[in-house]
Design an enzyme around this catalytic site. Structure first.
Site, mmCIF file in Angstrom:
data_model
loop_
_atom_site.group_PDB
_atom_site.id
_atom_site.type_symbol
_atom_site.label_atom_id
_atom_site.label_comp_id
_atom_site.label_asym_id
_atom_site.label_seq_id
_atom_site.Cartn_x
_atom_site.Cartn_y
_atom_site.Cartn_z
ATOM 1 N N GLY A 1 24.348 7.550 34.385
ATOM 2 C CA GLY A 1 25.584 7.671 35.157
ATOM 3 C C GLY A 1 25.404 7.802 36.659
ATOM 4 N N ILE B 1 27.940 -4.967 24.345
ATOM 5 C CA ILE B 1 28.554 -6.282 24.508
ATOM 6 C C ILE B 1 30.017 -6.143 24.119
ATOM 7 C CG2 ILE B 1 28.584 -8.633 23.586
ATOM 8 C CD1 ILE B 1 25.524 -8.409 23.364
ATOM 9 N N LEU B 2 30.890 -6.650 24.965
ATOM 10 C CA LEU B 2 32.327 -6.484 24.729
ATOM 11 C C LEU B 2 32.894 -7.728 24.061
ATOM 12 C CD1 LEU B 2 33.006 -4.868 28.184
ATOM 13 C CD2 LEU B 2 33.253 -3.715 25.971
ATOM 14 N N HIS C 1 25.052 -5.444 37.650
ATOM 15 C CA HIS C 1 23.885 -5.864 36.869
ATOM 16 C C HIS C 1 22.667 -5.829 37.781
ATOM 17 C CE1 HIS C 1 21.640 -7.778 33.708
ATOM 18 N NE2 HIS C 1 21.152 -8.626 34.601
ATOM 19 N N THR D 1 33.232 -11.782 32.401
ATOM 20 C CA THR D 1 33.769 -12.788 31.491
ATOM 21 C C THR D 1 33.159 -12.520 30.117
ATOM 22 O OG1 THR D 1 31.967 -14.360 31.841
ATOM 23 C CG2 THR D 1 33.856 -14.515 33.342
ATOM 24 N N ARG E 1 32.504 -4.370 15.823
ATOM 25 C CA ARG E 1 32.765 -4.406 17.266
ATOM 26 C C ARG E 1 34.262 -4.443 17.561
ATOM 27 N NH1 ARG E 1 29.093 -5.281 20.830
ATOM 28 N NH2 ARG E 1 27.666 -6.275 19.393
ATOM 29 N N MET F 1 26.329 -0.066 28.095
ATOM 30 C CA MET F 1 25.376 -0.941 27.406
ATOM 31 C C MET F 1 25.931 -1.454 26.084
ATOM 32 S SD MET F 1 23.117 -0.812 29.689
ATOM 33 C CE MET F 1 21.594 -1.467 29.052
ATOM 34 N N ASP G 1 26.721 -10.684 31.190
ATOM 35 C CA ASP G 1 26.214 -10.638 32.566
ATOM 36 C C ASP G 1 26.497 -11.928 33.328
ATOM 37 O OD1 ASP G 1 25.249 -8.053 32.155
ATOM 38 O OD2 ASP G 1 23.384 -8.806 31.315
ATOM 39 N N SER H 1 23.862 -7.353 41.388
ATOM 40 C CA SER H 1 25.093 -8.128 41.568
ATOM 41 C C SER H 1 26.278 -7.348 41.014
ATOM 42 C CB SER H 1 25.024 -9.445 40.783
ATOM 43 O OG SER H 1 23.819 -10.155 41.033
ATOM 44 N N GLU I 1 22.255 -0.781 44.517
ATOM 45 C CA GLU I 1 23.414 -0.692 43.617
ATOM 46 C C GLU I 1 24.407 0.322 44.156
ATOM 47 O OE1 GLU I 1 22.762 -0.354 39.398
ATOM 48 O OE2 GLU I 1 20.773 -1.231 39.536
ATOM 49 N N ASN J 1 31.511 -5.294 36.667
ATOM 50 C CA ASN J 1 30.221 -4.827 36.154
ATOM 51 C C ASN J 1 29.199 -4.883 37.285
ATOM 52 O OD1 ASN J 1 28.235 -4.062 34.173
ATOM 53 N ND2 ASN J 1 27.559 -6.192 34.111
HETATM 54 C C1 GRF Z 1 22.023 0.247 36.409
HETATM 55 O O1 GRF Z 1 20.792 -0.305 36.793
HETATM 56 C C2 GRF Z 1 23.056 -0.834 36.239
HETATM 57 O O2 GRF Z 1 22.890 -1.884 37.126
HETATM 58 C C3 GRF Z 1 22.826 -1.287 34.837
HETATM 59 O O3 GRF Z 1 22.493 -0.130 34.113
HETATM 60 C C4 GRF Z 1 21.955 0.835 35.000
HETATM 61 C C5 GRF Z 1 22.805 2.055 34.871
HETATM 62 O O4 GRF Z 1 22.328 3.132 35.627
HETATM 63 N N1 GRF Z 1 23.966 -2.017 34.322
HETATM 64 P P1 GRF Z 1 23.248 4.389 35.836
HETATM 65 O O5 GRF Z 1 23.679 4.869 34.456
HETATM 66 O O6 GRF Z 1 24.405 3.980 36.683
HETATM 67 O O7 GRF Z 1 22.370 5.407 36.510
#
Ligand code: GRF
Length: 216
Positions: free
Chosen positions: A12, A93-94, A110, A142, A66, A91, A146, A137, A175, A108
């Site tokens: 998080g 897949i939607l 990534h 969609t 799902r 984590m 990713d 990114s 990020e 999102n």
């Molecule tokens: C991040 O690297 C994000 O880009 C990816 O998962 C990781 C999550 O890290 N989708 P955090 O839980 O925000 O610390």
């Protein structure tokens, strides 16, 4: 005021950084109204609850498939009437139905320069492929994993002696820079999607690339 719901699965740090950005007024006129997780043990749930944000965990293992998990998640999200749903290390897949329901208001982050390295273990794969440039990114979601219109990217160099942890740490700093910025652009209503391209009203095109270490 725009209402934001954040979905997490683990640590998080992006969520915590968005909470910090909200407190410091960096998200514009927006409020994070709920943090939801598919894992009851997600570390980030605690810090969100400590900050007084509504939290809820759904254990996806309790659902037969799902579609039923996504339906329960959608009901919980919609109870907060979000203008924006932010995936921050979510984590799962939607399903197509989920993605369609939030089309144009689902973001999102990534940890790669998409479209390179979708999926897992991006840093490890970047090192194995010998790329010189890596990054992260923020994109609209969609139904392809990713994939989707890219709002903002940050690029970092891959340096001699990097291992997965060092490279991941360098990317994570970026990020935490670009996600609040992209969310703010959304909140300010400045994003227009044209096919796979995103235009940011009032922002020079180069501001959609953050690359401080490359400009030395
Ligand atoms: C991040 O690297 C994000 O880009 C990816 O998962 C990781 C999550 O890290 N989708 P955090 O839980 O925000 O610390």
């Amino acid at each position: 005021m725009k209402r934001i719901v954040i979905l997490i699965s683990g640590r998080g740090s992006n969520m915590e950084n968005l909470m910090r950005a909200e407190r410091q007024g960096e998200l514009g006129d927006a409020r994070i109204v709920a943090v939801l997780s598919n894992r009851p043990d997600a570390k980030g749930l605690r810090s969100a609850a400590d900050a007084g944000i509504h939290t809820l965990a759904f254990d996806h293992k309790q659902y037969p498939d799902r579609t039923s998990f996504d339906a329960a998640l959608m009901t919980a999200i919609d109870a907060h009437q979000p203008d924006l749903v932010v995936l921050a290390g979510f984590m799962r897949i939607l399903s197509e139905g989920f993605v369609r329901h939030y089309e144009g208001r689902l973001l999102n982050i990534h940890p790669s320069l998409l479209p390179a390295f979708p999926g897992l273990h991006t840093h490890q794969r970047a090192l194995a492929e010998g790329v010189r440039l890596h990054g992260c990114s923020v994109h609209f979601v969609t139904s392809t994993l990713d994939h989707g219109p890219i709002i903002l990217q940050a690029a970092v160099p891959v340096l001699d002696g990097d291992d997965e942890a060092r490279l991941a740490a360098r990317v994570l700093v970026e990020e935490h820079t670009i996600y609040p910025r992209a969310v703010r652009w959304f909140v300010e209503g400045r994003l227009t999607i044209q096919g796979l391209c995103v235009r940011v009203r009032g922002e020079p095109r180069e501001n959609a690339l953050h690359a401080p270490d490359l400009l030395r």
